[in-house]
Design an enzyme around this catalytic site. Sequence first.
Site, mmCIF file in Angstrom:
data_model
loop_
_atom_site.group_PDB
_atom_site.id
_atom_site.type_symbol
_atom_site.label_atom_id
_atom_site.label_comp_id
_atom_site.label_asym_id
_atom_site.label_seq_id
_atom_site.Cartn_x
_atom_site.Cartn_y
_atom_site.Cartn_z
ATOM 1 N N LYS A 54 0.835 -1.201 0.000
ATOM 2 C CA LYS A 54 0.000 0.000 0.000
ATOM 3 C C LYS A 54 0.880 1.265 0.000
ATOM 4 O O LYS A 54 0.623 2.210 -0.740
ATOM 5 C CB LYS A 54 -0.928 -0.014 1.230
ATOM 6 C CG LYS A 54 -1.993 -1.111 1.134
ATOM 7 C CD LYS A 54 -2.736 -1.393 2.440
ATOM 8 C CE LYS A 54 -3.618 -2.633 2.256
ATOM 9 N NZ LYS A 54 -4.400 -3.008 3.434
ATOM 10 N N GLN A 98 -4.332 -1.362 9.581
ATOM 11 C CA GLN A 98 -4.301 -2.725 9.055
ATOM 12 C C GLN A 98 -4.889 -3.707 10.073
ATOM 13 O O GLN A 98 -4.562 -3.668 11.252
ATOM 14 C CB GLN A 98 -2.847 -3.104 8.711
ATOM 15 C CG GLN A 98 -2.680 -4.444 8.027
ATOM 16 C CD GLN A 98 -3.286 -4.498 6.621
ATOM 17 O OE1 GLN A 98 -3.480 -3.478 5.968
ATOM 18 N NE2 GLN A 98 -3.598 -5.687 6.162
ATOM 19 N N ASP A 121 -10.945 2.632 3.923
ATOM 20 C CA ASP A 121 -11.326 1.203 3.895
ATOM 21 C C ASP A 121 -12.849 1.046 3.764
ATOM 22 O O ASP A 121 -13.331 -0.024 3.435
ATOM 23 C CB ASP A 121 -10.946 0.543 5.235
ATOM 24 C CG ASP A 121 -9.611 -0.173 5.195
ATOM 25 O OD1 ASP A 121 -9.280 -0.729 4.137
ATOM 26 O OD2 ASP A 121 -8.926 -0.185 6.237
#
Length: 304
Positions: A54, A98, A121
Amino acid sequence: MTAKLINGKEIAQQIREEIRAEVARLQREKSLTPGLVTIIVGEDPASQSYVRGKQKAANDLGFYSVQENLPTNISEKELLALVDKYNKDKKIHGILVQLPLPKHLNEDKVIFAVSPDKDVDAFHPVNVGRLVTGNPLFLPCTPAAIQQLLLRSGVKIEGAEVVVVGRSNIVGKPIANILLQKAAGANATVTICHTRTKDISRHTKRAEILIVAAGKPKTITADMVKPGAVVIDVGINEIGKTTEGKRILVGDVDFAPVSEVAGAITPVPGGVGPMTITMLMLNTLRAAKKVKSLKGKVKNCSKS
Ligand code: GUN
């Protein structure tokens, strides 16, 4: 193999070039650089590898990017304070924590703490609710990746019989919600199968589009697939290592035999995987541009 291969790497590259051009325009015309912070707690090698991917994508696209590597024993209070710091940071438009987090940290609390406007997200309940009610701000990355793979491969979603195998909050539930919306690039008839479904193949055999996110190799075998169906394999399962120590990855679909029946199929690796990070970049760009809603723009969301 008779099925057409849906090449996620190639489609991801196309979208990244569109993002790169838009970032250059924003910098030139508005002196605005999209900013992303990735927060990782602990040393899990798979999570570290995902986060590296990412960060690499963000740097490559010219984003301002920050990585926070936190020790496993960080307290919930310290983590929440850090999230809050980035909620207030004007240079940061997207915050990604994460998952999974170590057990002593309450994932829900951390997800709730991210400002919905920076929730790239799309895990915050505000963003889940906006998606379900047909007014999304961001689409969650893996489901958005699936939709773009279908659209950019010319698959007709409108009116299609879609069967989703798996009901996770990250993939199964949101992709079902995206594809059943009364919106461009959606309007499908959607069935979700899961571990308590009585006879999964009864459903999968009628699917014109079959989306598999079950987390188990060979969940879908050739006899479960309608001839000519489009098969999207979201699974990533490590089944061993090569003699050089490289991970051997397979999806949830029994690829070679299913390729003889399906009309089109995504490979693993090289299908959904490369697209997911690209959709995170797209969400960060959208967050920077403060796009109010995706309503009516789902089909062309990469250009909105
Ligand atoms: N862990 C596995 N997939 C994801 C994802 O899409 N987002 C975050 N934040 N964590 C993950």
